[in-house]
Motif scaffolding. Structure first.
Motif, mmCIF file in Angstrom:
data_model
loop_
_atom_site.group_PDB
_atom_site.id
_atom_site.type_symbol
_atom_site.label_atom_id
_atom_site.label_comp_id
_atom_site.label_asym_id
_atom_site.label_seq_id
_atom_site.Cartn_x
_atom_site.Cartn_y
_atom_site.Cartn_z
ATOM 1 N N ASN A 1 -21.530 3.664 -34.748
ATOM 2 C CA ASN A 1 -20.331 4.198 -34.090
ATOM 3 C C ASN A 1 -19.587 5.232 -34.930
ATOM 4 O OD1 ASN A 1 -20.761 2.730 -31.777
ATOM 5 N ND2 ASN A 1 -19.411 1.062 -32.370
ATOM 6 N N ASN B 1 -17.532 -0.371 -22.907
ATOM 7 C CA ASN B 1 -18.165 -0.409 -24.223
ATOM 8 C C ASN B 1 -18.826 0.930 -24.518
ATOM 9 O OD1 ASN B 1 -18.978 -1.855 -26.627
ATOM 10 N ND2 ASN B 1 -21.060 -1.814 -25.826
ATOM 11 N N GLU C 1 -21.232 2.661 -27.485
ATOM 12 C CA GLU C 1 -22.044 2.417 -28.670
ATOM 13 C C GLU C 1 -22.735 3.708 -29.080
ATOM 14 O OE1 GLU C 1 -24.729 -0.824 -28.601
ATOM 15 O OE2 GLU C 1 -23.193 -2.325 -28.107
#
Length: 273
Positions: free
Chosen positions: A161, A242, A244
């Protein structure tokens, strides 16, 4: 991200028949929204099948690879699955396309580093990198901040990340231009489910921290690539659950909710079977 808007136009395919015919009709409607698609599969699940003629289905499943619509990044992988959905059957007789209840879907998108860089260097996004006002700490004393352009922007996706952003920083002073290569590492996160934010940027030239104006210009370009605000203008709510960043790719898992199709009709109506 505008590809998501095109996905919703295929709801009209529910009126084209049942089973395989409905799947193919919906697939063609989606292809009409894209400039290019390497692989695209669409399945409309409904038990029994005749419910499709009433505009009802248990779920809509879409799987694609290599989906592209200019000027946005090529989507390497797209997976979308809706909840049960229903549209007003009068739409099949020429009335405006209307949802009987809000449409909700889970979506997974994977974008590769090379495709992000192609989008960052498109004319639409490069405009975000022009005429930046900043006072560089290594530029010597000046009475007023200088103005710069960022050219050849590039992003490298790091694990975990973090990203590395680089560009040629060109100072414009009359007809004279001076340039310097700049690069910095930063964490990346999603704020409020919609906006990208850089965390703890680390300048990698002479250990000098990058000015906020430069990092904000990069950030503006990245947000232009994703352009979630444009989806809101179309009545589409997208929330990123989310994000990533791995080696060479970025994966987004999100939630989509559509209250109305008012902004998604028009040219798509002409594609009805």
């Amino acid at each position: 991200m505008e590809i998501l808007a095109g996905l919703l136009g295929l709801l009209a395919g529910l009126g084209g028949g049942a089973g395989y015919l409905a799947d193919q009709s919906a697939r063609q409607l989606l292809l009409d929204q894209l400039d290019r698609a390497e692989v695209l599969e669409v399945r409309i699940q409904s038990q029994p099948n005749y419910r499709l003629l009433n505009g009802e289905a248990d779920r809509l499943l879409i799987a694609g690879r290599g989906l592209y619509r200019a000027p946005f990044p090529r989507v390497d992988v797209l997976e979308l699955e809706t909840d049960a959905l229903a549209i007003n059957p009068s739409s099949f007789q020429g009335d405006p396309l209307r949802l009987e209840r809000p449409l909700q879907a889970a979506v997974r998108i994977v974008v590769r580093e090379d495709d992000l860089n192609a989008a960052l260097n498109s004319p639409e996004v490069l405009s975000q990198f022009q005429n930046i006002e900043a006072d560089l700490p290594f530029g010597g004393r000046q009475e007023e901040p200088s103005r710069f352009d960022l050219r050849q922007p590039r992003i490298e996706l790091l694990d975990p990340n973090r990203i590395q952003l680089s560009a040629i920083l060109v100072e414009r002073s009359g007809e004279v231009e001076q340039s310097i290569d700049v690069a910095f590492n930063a964490g990346i996160r999603v704020e409020g489910g919609q906006s990208l934010r850089l965390q703890d940027p680390e300048f990698v030239v002479a250990s000098v921290r990058v000015p906020d104006e430069i990092s904000e210009a990069f950030l503006g370009g990245l947000n232009e690539v994703f352009n979630l605000k444009e989806l809101e203008d179309l009545g589409i709510l997208l929330r990123v659950l989310n994000l990533e960043v791995g080696s060479g790719q970025l994966e987004v898992i999100g939630f989509v909710r559509v209250e109305t199709l008012d902004h998604l009709t028009g040219s798509r109506r002409a594609a009805l079977p």
